[in-house]
Design a protein around this motif. Structure first.
Motif, mmCIF file in Angstrom:
data_model
loop_
_atom_site.group_PDB
_atom_site.id
_atom_site.type_symbol
_atom_site.label_atom_id
_atom_site.label_comp_id
_atom_site.label_asym_id
_atom_site.label_seq_id
_atom_site.Cartn_x
_atom_site.Cartn_y
_atom_site.Cartn_z
ATOM 1 N N ASP A 32 25.983 -7.690 -39.170
ATOM 2 C CA ASP A 32 24.699 -8.190 -39.629
ATOM 3 C C ASP A 32 24.622 -9.695 -39.507
ATOM 4 O OD1 ASP A 32 23.849 -5.661 -40.277
ATOM 5 O OD2 ASP A 32 24.765 -5.744 -42.278
ATOM 6 N N ASP A 33 25.768 -10.353 -39.411
ATOM 7 C CA ASP A 33 25.814 -11.806 -39.344
ATOM 8 C C ASP A 33 25.517 -12.265 -37.935
ATOM 9 O OD1 ASP A 33 26.268 -14.435 -39.563
ATOM 10 O OD2 ASP A 33 28.376 -14.269 -40.203
ATOM 11 N N GLY A 34 24.564 -13.120 -37.718
ATOM 12 C CA GLY A 34 24.157 -13.543 -36.383
ATOM 13 C C GLY A 34 24.931 -14.718 -35.859
ATOM 14 N N SER A 35 25.928 -15.181 -36.536
ATOM 15 C CA SER A 35 26.674 -16.350 -36.060
ATOM 16 C C SER A 35 28.081 -15.960 -35.702
ATOM 17 C CB SER A 35 26.693 -17.433 -37.147
ATOM 18 O OG SER A 35 27.340 -16.944 -38.283
ATOM 19 N N TYR A 160 41.947 -24.277 -18.395
ATOM 20 C CA TYR A 160 41.139 -23.886 -19.543
ATOM 21 C C TYR A 160 39.845 -23.204 -19.097
ATOM 22 C CZ TYR A 160 44.038 -27.449 -21.869
ATOM 23 O OH TYR A 160 45.073 -28.198 -22.343
ATOM 24 N N THR A 161 39.359 -22.293 -19.931
ATOM 25 C CA THR A 161 38.021 -21.742 -19.782
ATOM 26 C C THR A 161 37.434 -21.566 -21.178
ATOM 27 O OG1 THR A 161 36.686 -19.972 -18.779
ATOM 28 C CG2 THR A 161 38.750 -19.317 -19.792
ATOM 29 N N GLY A 162 36.123 -21.759 -21.288
ATOM 30 C CA GLY A 162 35.463 -21.642 -22.579
ATOM 31 C C GLY A 162 34.577 -20.410 -22.638
ATOM 32 N N ILE A 163 34.579 -19.726 -23.782
ATOM 33 C CA ILE A 163 33.789 -18.502 -23.958
ATOM 34 C C ILE A 163 32.924 -18.637 -25.202
ATOM 35 C CG2 ILE A 163 33.859 -16.002 -24.307
ATOM 36 C CD1 ILE A 163 36.725 -16.083 -23.119
ATOM 37 N N ASP A 164 31.613 -18.469 -25.034
ATOM 38 C CA ASP A 164 30.697 -18.386 -26.170
ATOM 39 C C ASP A 164 30.327 -16.922 -26.334
ATOM 40 O OD1 ASP A 164 28.788 -18.596 -28.134
ATOM 41 O OD2 ASP A 164 27.632 -20.172 -27.149
ATOM 42 N N ALA A 165 30.772 -16.318 -27.426
ATOM 43 C CA ALA A 165 30.575 -14.883 -27.612
ATOM 44 C C ALA A 165 29.135 -14.519 -27.945
ATOM 45 C CB ALA A 165 31.506 -14.368 -28.712
ATOM 46 N N THR A 174 27.567 -7.200 -31.930
ATOM 47 C CA THR A 174 28.693 -6.291 -32.144
ATOM 48 C C THR A 174 29.952 -7.105 -32.347
ATOM 49 O OG1 THR A 174 27.656 -4.675 -30.685
ATOM 50 C CG2 THR A 174 29.973 -4.329 -31.218
ATOM 51 N N GLU A 175 30.758 -6.711 -33.297
ATOM 52 C CA GLU A 175 31.974 -7.467 -33.592
ATOM 53 C C GLU A 175 33.162 -6.921 -32.808
ATOM 54 O OE1 GLU A 175 32.745 -7.767 -37.744
ATOM 55 O OE2 GLU A 175 31.333 -9.429 -38.006
ATOM 56 N N PHE A 176 33.964 -7.854 -32.300
ATOM 57 C CA PHE A 176 35.188 -7.520 -31.575
ATOM 58 C C PHE A 176 36.315 -8.420 -32.045
ATOM 59 C CE2 PHE A 176 31.875 -6.036 -28.745
ATOM 60 C CZ PHE A 176 32.391 -4.856 -28.226
ATOM 61 N N GLY A 177 37.519 -7.878 -32.043
ATOM 62 C CA GLY A 177 38.692 -8.652 -32.405
ATOM 63 C C GLY A 177 39.516 -9.056 -31.206
ATOM 64 N N ASN A 178 39.107 -8.601 -30.012
ATOM 65 C CA ASN A 178 39.848 -8.891 -28.787
ATOM 66 C C ASN A 178 38.886 -9.210 -27.660
ATOM 67 O OD1 ASN A 178 41.430 -6.789 -30.461
ATOM 68 N ND2 ASN A 178 42.997 -7.618 -29.130
ATOM 69 N N VAL A 179 39.366 -9.905 -26.655
ATOM 70 C CA VAL A 179 38.591 -10.171 -25.448
ATOM 71 C C VAL A 179 39.458 -9.825 -24.243
ATOM 72 C CG1 VAL A 179 39.321 -12.600 -25.304
ATOM 73 C CG2 VAL A 179 37.179 -11.879 -24.217
ATOM 74 N N ILE A 180 38.836 -9.288 -23.211
ATOM 75 C CA ILE A 180 39.543 -8.910 -21.992
ATOM 76 C C ILE A 180 39.260 -9.968 -20.928
ATOM 77 C CG2 ILE A 180 39.765 -7.172 -20.181
ATOM 78 C CD1 ILE A 180 38.744 -5.136 -22.303
ATOM 79 N N VAL A 201 29.383 -10.614 -30.959
ATOM 80 C CA VAL A 201 29.110 -10.720 -29.527
ATOM 81 C C VAL A 201 27.681 -10.297 -29.219
ATOM 82 C CG1 VAL A 201 29.794 -9.932 -27.228
ATOM 83 C CG2 VAL A 201 31.538 -10.301 -28.997
ATOM 84 N N ASP A 202 26.956 -11.182 -28.542
ATOM 85 C CA ASP A 202 25.605 -10.888 -28.085
ATOM 86 C C ASP A 202 25.284 -11.833 -26.928
ATOM 87 O OD1 ASP A 202 23.109 -9.779 -27.877
ATOM 88 O OD2 ASP A 202 22.292 -10.700 -29.689
#
Length: 221
Positions: A32-35, A160-165, A174-180, A201-202
């Motif tokens: 429910d949290d959008g951040s 380095y690479t940057g990821i904004d979920a 949707t919440e995730f605890g891992n990234v591929i 993640v959105d």
């Protein structure tokens, strides 16, 4: 901006499908949290998902096609567009990854990649393939910041690479605890990295690889 990313994102969906089995262990639940969530300065060092890289791998140079002693294909002047031979391409199992949460610019994940001891290899593809889970909605779109080709990784060298979920401003995701993460779209051994905290993640985005972390702050321009 989304229309400009659509074609690349479609190809990344194919890569995400190849890692469905690996993503089966990824935890996902409604949020429910959008951040974004994360712990400032928290970090998680994760080895790549696959067997360890060849300890005897090294940069190999040649004037004709061939292989090094570990069986890796050798890049040569005849097959790399006229450049001099520069050695083997990195696989995810050649690298160690570290993921940290960076609080600047709304918050993002910074992924650092280093070659395992004894490995010398090159990141031949500018942008990693990144996904949260196996669904198309979890595939990160490239935004173009950074970019060096190729990047040599050996010893203490870091890419380095940057990821904004989450790039949307609405609630949900949707919440995730891992990234591929995969180094190419057809990488046979993508790595599953544990995040420092659960990520909402959105419409995620990802930058190119760079040796300068300041160039990998992901933003939509």
């Amino acid at each position: 901006m989304r229309s400009r990313l659509a074609a690349r994102s479609t190809r990344l969906v194919l890569a995400a499908a190849a890692v469905t089995a690996l993503a089966a262990t990824t935890t996902a639940c409604s949020a429910d949290d959008g951040s974004n969530t994360g712990s400032a300065a928290a970090s998680s060092s994760v080895a790549s998902a696959g067997s360890g890289g060849s300890d005897n791998a090294s940069t190999a140079k040649s004037g004709s096609n061939g292989s090094d002693s570990s069986g890796s294909t050798i890049k040569t002047a005849s097959d790399d567009g006229g450049k001099s031979g520069y050695g083997q391409s990195c696989g995810t199992n050649d690298l160690d990854f570290t993921v940290t949460w960076e609080s600047g610019v709304g918050g993002y994940y910074l992924v650092a990649a280093k070659a395992k001891p004894g490995i010398t290899c090159y990141l031949d593809v500018n942008t990693p393939t990144v996904s949260f889970g196996s669904d198309a909605d979890g595939v990160a779109s490239p935004v173009g910041q950074g970019g060096e080709d190729p990047i040599q990784l050996t010893g203490s060298a870091v890419a380095y690479t940057g990821i904004d979920a989450k790039t949307t401003v609405t609630d949900g995701g949707t919440e995730f605890g891992n990234v591929i993460i995969a180094l190419t779209e057809d990488d046979p051994n993508p790595a599953e990295l544990e995040l420092p905290d659960m990520a909402t993640v959105d419409e995620p985005i990802v930058t190119n690889w760079s040796t300068n972390s300041a160039e990998t702050i992901p933003v939509i321009v």
